[in-house]
Motif scaffolding. Structure first.
Motif, short mmCIF file in Angstrom:
data_model
loop_
_atom_site.label_atom_id
_atom_site.label_comp_id
_atom_site.label_asym_id
_atom_site.label_seq_id
_atom_site.Cartn_x
_atom_site.Cartn_y
_atom_site.Cartn_z
N PHE A 149 0.83 -1.21 0.00
CA PHE A 149 0.00 0.00 0.00
C PHE A 149 0.86 1.26 0.00
O PHE A 149 0.53 2.25 -0.65
N PHE A 150 1.98 1.23 0.70
CA PHE A 150 2.85 2.40 0.80
C PHE A 150 3.95 2.42 -0.27
O PHE A 150 4.85 3.24 -0.21
N GLY A 151 3.90 1.52 -1.23
CA GLY A 151 4.80 1.58 -2.38
C GLY A 151 6.14 0.91 -2.18
O GLY A 151 7.13 1.31 -2.81
N ASN A 152 6.21 -0.11 -1.38
CA ASN A 152 7.45 -0.85 -1.17
C ASN A 152 7.75 -1.64 -2.44
O ASN A 152 6.95 -2.47 -2.87
N PRO A 153 8.91 -1.41 -3.09
CA PRO A 153 9.21 -2.11 -4.34
C PRO A 153 9.35 -3.63 -4.18
O PRO A 153 9.05 -4.38 -5.09
N ASN A 154 9.80 -4.09 -3.00
CA ASN A 154 9.86 -5.53 -2.76
C ASN A 154 8.46 -6.15 -2.74
O ASN A 154 8.26 -7.26 -3.20
N ALA A 155 7.50 -5.41 -2.20
CA ALA A 155 6.12 -5.89 -2.19
C ALA A 155 5.56 -5.90 -3.61
O ALA A 155 4.79 -6.80 -3.97
N ASP A 156 5.93 -4.90 -4.42
CA ASP A 156 5.52 -4.90 -5.83
C ASP A 156 6.03 -6.15 -6.54
O ASP A 156 5.31 -6.78 -7.31
N PHE A 157 7.27 -6.50 -6.28
CA PHE A 157 7.88 -7.68 -6.89
C PHE A 157 7.11 -8.94 -6.49
O PHE A 157 6.75 -9.76 -7.34
N ARG A 158 6.83 -9.08 -5.19
CA ARG A 158 6.09 -10.25 -4.71
C ARG A 158 4.71 -10.34 -5.34
O ARG A 158 4.29 -11.39 -5.81
N ARG A 159 3.99 -9.22 -5.33
CA ARG A 159 2.64 -9.21 -5.90
C ARG A 159 2.69 -9.47 -7.40
O ARG A 159 1.80 -10.12 -7.94
N GLY A 160 3.72 -8.95 -8.06
CA GLY A 160 3.87 -9.19 -9.49
C GLY A 160 4.07 -10.66 -9.80
O GLY A 160 3.45 -11.20 -10.73
N GLU A 170 7.49 -4.84 -13.74
CA GLU A 170 8.19 -3.73 -14.39
C GLU A 170 8.46 -2.60 -13.40
O GLU A 170 9.54 -2.02 -13.37
N GLU A 171 7.47 -2.30 -12.56
CA GLU A 171 7.63 -1.26 -11.55
C GLU A 171 8.75 -1.61 -10.57
O GLU A 171 9.59 -0.77 -10.23
N ALA A 172 8.78 -2.85 -10.13
CA ALA A 172 9.84 -3.29 -9.21
C ALA A 172 11.20 -3.26 -9.90
O ALA A 172 12.21 -2.87 -9.30
N ALA A 173 11.25 -3.66 -11.17
CA ALA A 173 12.51 -3.62 -11.91
C ALA A 173 13.00 -2.18 -12.08
O ALA A 173 14.20 -1.91 -11.99
N ASN A 174 12.09 -1.26 -12.31
CA ASN A 174 12.46 0.15 -12.43
C ASN A 174 12.98 0.72 -11.12
O ASN A 174 13.71 1.71 -11.11
N ASN A 175 12.61 0.09 -10.00
CA ASN A 175 13.10 0.51 -8.69
C ASN A 175 14.34 -0.27 -8.26
O ASN A 175 14.67 -0.33 -7.08
N GLN A 176 15.01 -0.90 -9.21
CA GLN A 176 16.27 -1.61 -9.01
C GLN A 176 16.20 -2.78 -8.04
O GLN A 176 17.14 -3.04 -7.29
N ILE A 177 15.09 -3.51 -8.04
CA ILE A 177 15.02 -4.77 -7.31
C ILE A 177 15.63 -5.81 -8.24
O ILE A 177 15.06 -6.12 -9.29
#
Length: 138
Positions: free
Chosen positions: A80-91, A109-116
């Motif tokens: 909810f607060f924009g954690n890129p690791n959470a984006d990766f998991r949800r993706g 793609e969002e997580a990759a753009n945040n250098q995860i």
């Protein structure tokens, strides 16, 4: 020299500075953040700060928190607060498990753009395998 007590730390340091410190602790180790939460009620409250949730490391937990509502709550809050690791998991979950490929690919793609790093590899492999990116000959 006076001994610094817990009450003095809470009173002297601004809340935003403490939130920054907590977010850096959580970024390095979620285990240490949970230990910090046990110190006092004000630290427990500060550990739920949006900045802390945005930066928290999620490496400690399984990709899918099977039947653990506490961990699921934390991961949802981080998302909810924009954690890129959470984006990766949800993706990953949306793309491979729930077959919501469009949403999953967008989150990856969002997580990759945040250098995860893991997201960069997974997203790159998906794009390469779907022939949307050509291999460069070196």
């Amino acid at each position: 020299m006076d001994k610094v007590t817990q009450a003095n730390i809470d009173e002297t340091l601004p809340q935003d500075m403490l939130a920054e410190i907590f977010s850096r602790v959580g970024q390095d180790s979620s285990e240490q953040l949970f230990i910090l939460k046990l110190v006092c009620k004000s630290f427990l409250k500060l550990s739920d700060d949006p900045l802390v949730c945005k930066r928290m490391s999620l490496d400690r937990w399984d990709l899918v928190p099977w039947r653990n509502p506490k961990i699921d709550y934390i991961i949802r809050r981080c998302y909810f607060f924009g954690n890129p690791n959470a984006d990766f998991r949800r993706g990953l979950i949306n793309y491979f498990y729930k077959f919501y490929t469009e949403l999953g690919l967008c989150l990856l793609e969002e997580a990759a753009n945040n250098q995860i790093i893991e997201a960069v590899y997974v997203y790159g492999l998906i794009m390469f395998s779907s022939h949307q990116v050509e291999a460069k000959h070196v």
